[in-house]
Design a protein around this motif. Structure first.
Motif, PDB file in Angstrom:
ATOM      1  N   LYS B  71       0.822  -0.958  -0.085  1.00  0.00           N
ATOM      2  CA  LYS B  71       0.160   0.315  -0.211  1.00  0.00           C
ATOM      3  C   LYS B  71       1.185   1.063   0.095  1.00  0.00           C
ATOM      4  O   LYS B  71       0.644   2.164  -1.001  1.00  0.00           O
ATOM      5  CB  LYS B  71      -1.374  -0.092   1.409  1.00  0.00           C
ATOM      6  N   LEU B  72       1.743   1.317   1.269  1.00  0.00           N
ATOM      7  CA  LEU B  72       2.868   2.634   0.613  1.00  0.00           C
ATOM      8  C   LEU B  72       3.208   2.926  -0.426  1.00  0.00           C
ATOM      9  O   LEU B  72       3.510   3.147  -0.446  1.00  0.00           O
ATOM     10  CB  LEU B  72       3.910   2.178   1.914  1.00  0.00           C
ATOM     11  N   ASP B  73       3.855   1.519  -1.279  1.00  0.00           N
ATOM     12  CA  ASP B  73       4.357   1.532  -2.476  1.00  0.00           C
ATOM     13  C   ASP B  73       3.336   2.390  -3.292  1.00  0.00           C
ATOM     14  O   ASP B  73       3.899   3.365  -4.164  1.00  0.00           O
ATOM     15  CB  ASP B  73       4.819   0.036  -2.874  1.00  0.00           C
ATOM     16  N   ASN B  74       2.127   1.947  -3.460  1.00  0.00           N
ATOM     17  CA  ASN B  74       1.071   2.716  -4.225  1.00  0.00           C
ATOM     18  C   ASN B  74       1.514   3.925  -4.135  1.00  0.00           C
ATOM     19  O   ASN B  74       1.197   4.905  -4.962  1.00  0.00           O
ATOM     20  CB  ASN B  74       0.305   1.676  -4.049  1.00  0.00           C
ATOM     21  N   GLN B  75       0.954   3.902  -2.517  1.00  0.00           N
ATOM     22  CA  GLN B  75       1.069   5.747  -2.437  1.00  0.00           C
ATOM     23  C   GLN B  75       1.995   6.650  -2.758  1.00  0.00           C
ATOM     24  O   GLN B  75       2.180   7.732  -2.586  1.00  0.00           O
ATOM     25  CB  GLN B  75       0.995   5.780  -1.435  1.00  0.00           C
ATOM     26  N   ALA B  78       1.482   7.283  -6.271  1.00  0.00           N
ATOM     27  CA  ALA B  78       0.086   8.303  -6.488  1.00  0.00           C
ATOM     28  C   ALA B  78       1.338   9.594  -5.539  1.00  0.00           C
ATOM     29  O   ALA B  78       0.559  10.621  -6.988  1.00  0.00           O
ATOM     30  CB  ALA B  78      -0.304   7.692  -5.616  1.00  0.00           C
ATOM     31  N   ALA B  79       1.672   9.894  -4.719  1.00  0.00           N
ATOM     32  CA  ALA B  79       2.049  11.214  -4.540  1.00  0.00           C
ATOM     33  C   ALA B  79       2.895  11.494  -5.531  1.00  0.00           C
ATOM     34  O   ALA B  79       3.189  13.049  -5.866  1.00  0.00           O
ATOM     35  CB  ALA B  79       3.174  10.601  -3.176  1.00  0.00           C
ATOM     36  N   LEU B  80       4.314  10.803  -5.975  1.00  0.00           N
ATOM     37  CA  LEU B  80       5.138  11.705  -7.654  1.00  0.00           C
ATOM     38  C   LEU B  80       3.939  11.711  -8.283  1.00  0.00           C
ATOM     39  O   LEU B  80       4.702  13.241  -8.988  1.00  0.00           O
ATOM     40  CB  LEU B  80       5.736  10.374  -7.145  1.00  0.00           C
ATOM     41  N   ALA B  81       3.272  10.627  -8.662  1.00  0.00           N
ATOM     42  CA  ALA B  81       2.716  10.942 -10.170  1.00  0.00           C
ATOM     43  C   ALA B  81       1.632  12.634  -9.928  1.00  0.00           C
ATOM     44  O   ALA B  81       1.612  13.132 -10.713  1.00  0.00           O
ATOM     45  CB  ALA B  81       1.598  10.411 -10.238  1.00  0.00           C
ATOM     46  N   GLN B  82       1.634  12.767  -8.378  1.00  0.00           N
ATOM     47  CA  GLN B  82       0.905  14.444  -8.273  1.00  0.00           C
ATOM     48  C   GLN B  82       2.014  15.717  -7.913  1.00  0.00           C
ATOM     49  O   GLN B  82       2.010  16.793  -7.468  1.00  0.00           O
ATOM     50  CB  GLN B  82       0.089  14.586  -6.792  1.00  0.00           C
ATOM     51  N   GLY B  83       3.471  15.192  -8.211  1.00  0.00           N
ATOM     52  CA  GLY B  83       4.286  15.855  -7.767  1.00  0.00           C
ATOM     53  C   GLY B  83       4.794  16.212  -5.953  1.00  0.00           C
ATOM     54  O   GLY B  83       5.363  17.153  -5.784  1.00  0.00           O
ATOM     55  N   ARG B  84       4.248  15.223  -5.488  1.00  0.00           N
ATOM     56  CA  ARG B  84       4.685  15.401  -4.162  1.00  0.00           C
ATOM     57  C   ARG B  84       5.561  14.478  -3.959  1.00  0.00           C
ATOM     58  O   ARG B  84       5.677  13.539  -3.430  1.00  0.00           O
ATOM     59  CB  ARG B  84       3.211  15.376  -3.387  1.00  0.00           C
ATOM     60  N   ALA B  88       5.923  11.423  -1.089  1.00  0.00           N
ATOM     61  CA  ALA B  88       6.548   9.470  -1.598  1.00  0.00           C
ATOM     62  C   ALA B  88       7.624   9.477  -0.616  1.00  0.00           C
ATOM     63  O   ALA B  88       7.500   8.138  -0.273  1.00  0.00           O
ATOM     64  CB  ALA B  88       7.473  10.183  -3.046  1.00  0.00           C
ATOM     65  N   ARG B  89       8.557  10.716  -0.036  1.00  0.00           N
ATOM     66  CA  ARG B  89      10.029  10.036   0.438  1.00  0.00           C
ATOM     67  C   ARG B  89       8.826   8.814   2.040  1.00  0.00           C
ATOM     68  O   ARG B  89       9.818   8.762   2.298  1.00  0.00           O
ATOM     69  CB  ARG B  89      10.119  11.034   0.878  1.00  0.00           C
ATOM     70  N   GLU B  90       7.798  10.589   2.469  1.00  0.00           N
ATOM     71  CA  GLU B  90       7.285   9.756   4.022  1.00  0.00           C
ATOM     72  C   GLU B  90       6.490   8.554   3.326  1.00  0.00           C
ATOM     73  O   GLU B  90       7.270   7.500   4.652  1.00  0.00           O
ATOM     74  CB  GLU B  90       6.332  10.444   4.407  1.00  0.00           C
ATOM     75  N   ALA B  91       6.261   7.849   2.359  1.00  0.00           N
ATOM     76  CA  ALA B  91       5.505   6.619   2.337  1.00  0.00           C
ATOM     77  C   ALA B  91       7.082   5.514   1.914  1.00  0.00           C
ATOM     78  O   ALA B  91       6.682   4.632   2.636  1.00  0.00           O
ATOM     79  CB  ALA B  91       5.215   6.569   1.099  1.00  0.00           C
ATOM     80  N   ILE B 208      -0.895  10.220   5.430  1.00  0.00           N
ATOM     81  CA  ILE B 208      -0.308   9.543   3.768  1.00  0.00           C
ATOM     82  C   ILE B 208      -1.569   9.952   3.238  1.00  0.00           C
ATOM     83  O   ILE B 208      -1.762  10.937   2.114  1.00  0.00           O
ATOM     84  CB  ILE B 208       0.366   8.680   3.652  1.00  0.00           C
ATOM     85  N   GLN B 209      -2.746   8.600   2.740  1.00  0.00           N
ATOM     86  CA  GLN B 209      -3.811   8.468   2.394  1.00  0.00           C
ATOM     87  C   GLN B 209      -4.412   9.760   2.339  1.00  0.00           C
ATOM     88  O   GLN B 209      -5.308  10.305   1.192  1.00  0.00           O
ATOM     89  CB  GLN B 209      -4.245   6.568   2.997  1.00  0.00           C
ATOM     90  N   ALA B 210      -4.824  10.622   3.527  1.00  0.00           N
ATOM     91  CA  ALA B 210      -5.326  11.464   3.856  1.00  0.00           C
ATOM     92  C   ALA B 210      -4.792  12.889   3.050  1.00  0.00           C
ATOM     93  O   ALA B 210      -5.849  13.642   2.304  1.00  0.00           O
ATOM     94  CB  ALA B 210      -5.817  11.507   4.989  1.00  0.00           C
ATOM     95  N   GLU B 211      -3.872  12.803   2.552  1.00  0.00           N
ATOM     96  CA  GLU B 211      -3.412  13.597   1.520  1.00  0.00           C
ATOM     97  C   GLU B 211      -3.448  13.482   0.719  1.00  0.00           C
ATOM     98  O   GLU B 211      -3.796  14.751  -0.583  1.00  0.00           O
ATOM     99  CB  GLU B 211      -1.774  14.161   2.242  1.00  0.00           C
ATOM    100  N   LEU B 212      -3.534  12.463  -0.093  1.00  0.00           N
ATOM    101  CA  LEU B 212      -4.133  12.205  -1.595  1.00  0.00           C
ATOM    102  C   LEU B 212      -4.704  12.416  -1.641  1.00  0.00           C
ATOM    103  O   LEU B 212      -5.630  12.728  -3.245  1.00  0.00           O
ATOM    104  CB  LEU B 212      -3.213  10.122  -1.651  1.00  0.00           C
TER     105      LEU B 212
END
Lengths: 92, 263
Positions: B71-75, B78-84, B88-91, B208-212
């Motif tokens: 799940k963290l890998d997917n997050q 997703a975060a990288l795709a959003q430019g965050r 992504a580093r936190e995940a 992390i999910q909440a932020e995404l």
């Protein structure tokens, strides 16, 4: 002579093997006295291999006692000291 | 002074002699000991069952942690795709910590499996000796007087007593290992239930999910706004965007992607 390897059962070993074991046994005892975990582990490991390779495993239903007993391979110096120091620690 | 091997055997021997010396009639000792042997057999079998239970708990935890890792890998993706990249580093940081936990659990698991095997074999050895002892006991009781029995009993008794000591130790060591492991298992359960990780039921959301999710819904809001602006400027309603496209919008300026050619 009959040797029990704790956790593994009893083995019948020749006098010749016992002589070889006795030499290592001195090192084992010294390591316990010094609290030298590394030397203890090395001597014990060698002794266990000697008994397993040269000894003849006795059947499980053999009812006689052993002449000699060796601690299990993963025993620590502290555990062996506890066993020697107080017979009440041996359950059963 | 005797070497270690001799000293250890004497300690086991002393234990047996102590029981023998206490008995008025040695033949009574036979029955008493046999009862104790059966109790120990029960105990070692329970010991095997306990270790098995602990091993299965570990397997379950490792599975749960593995799910979290995925799940963290997917997050992170997703975060990288959003430019965050920060998110992504936190995940990925959390993912790495979990992977260490899993490696630790695998080592513990191997440890427990070895204990399980040892105890199973110990139970087999003890069972064989107990059966032999029972036969011997009946023979002695039927054949000898108390005085004669004394010598006959000594040998058989110290043999089985030594085996019992050995098995008793094996049970104790397995218990110690299992207990030490259970404390860690509880800590992992807490970790799984805490905010740092989503529990397996998926009822709680991690940060992390909440932020995404927040970013996804922001994108959704931007898209809706752009659509409404277009409607107003064109003076006619346009078909609504398909729902559920949240989180998939890769563009940070959704208005640009919503240009409708006005006639």
């Amino acid at each position: 002579m009959i040797i029990r390897l704790l956790g593994q059962g009893q083995f019948d070993v020749s006098e010749e093997t016992v002589a070889a074991l006795n030499e290592l046994d001195a090192a084992l005892q010294a390591a316990v006295d010094r609290g030298d975990e590394l030397a203890f582990r090395q001597a014990l490991g060698e002794m266990l291999v000697l008994v397993q390779e040269r000894g003849h495993r006795l059947p499980d239903d053999y009812l006689g006692p052993s002449d000699l007993v060796l601690p299990p391979a993963d025993a620590t110096v502290e555990e062996v000291r506890a066993l020697l120091g107080e017979e009440g620690l041996i359950p059963g | 002074m005797a070497g270690l091997m001799k000293r250890m055997s004497l300690i086991f021997r002393a234990k047996a002699n102590k029981v023998l010396d206490r008995a008025e009639d040695p033949r009574e000792t036979l029955d008493y000991s046999y009862t104790k042997q059966l109790e120990l057999l029960q105990k070692v079998r329970r010991g095997v069952a306990d270790v098995t239970t602990s091993r299965k708990r570990l397997e379950l935890q490792a599975q749960q942690l593995q799910q979290q890792v995925e799940k963290l890998d997917n997050q992170a993706r997703a975060a990288l795709a959003q430019g965050r990249e920060d998110l992504a580093r936190e995940a990925l940081t959390r993912k790495s910590a979990l992977q260490n936990q899993i490696a630790d659990l695998q080592a513990q698991h191997a440890n427990l499996q070895a204990e399980e095997e040892k105890l199973t074999l110990a139970a087999q050895r003890l069972q064989a000796k107990v059966d032999a002892f029972r036969l011997k006991k009946e023979t002695i009781k039927a054949t000898y007087t108390a005085a004669e029995a004394q010598t006959r009993i000594g040998e058989a008794f110290s043999g089985i007593s030594e085996e019992m000591g050995d098995v008793g130790l094996a049970i104790q060591r397995a218990e110690d290992k299992t207990q030490a492991m259970q404390a860690r298992a509880s800590a992992i359960d807490e970790l799984l239930a805490s905010g740092a990780l989503e529990d397996v039921t998926g009822t709680t959301k991690d940060d992390i999910q909440a932020e995404l999710d927040r970013m996804a819904s922001t994108n959704q809001v931007e898209l809706e706004l752009a659509r409404m602006k277009n409607e107003l400027s064109a003076g006619k309603p346009t078909p609504a965007l398909g729902a559920g496209s949240g989180g998939e919008a890769g563009s940070a300026s959704p208005a640009a992607s919503e240009t409708e050619g006005s006639v």
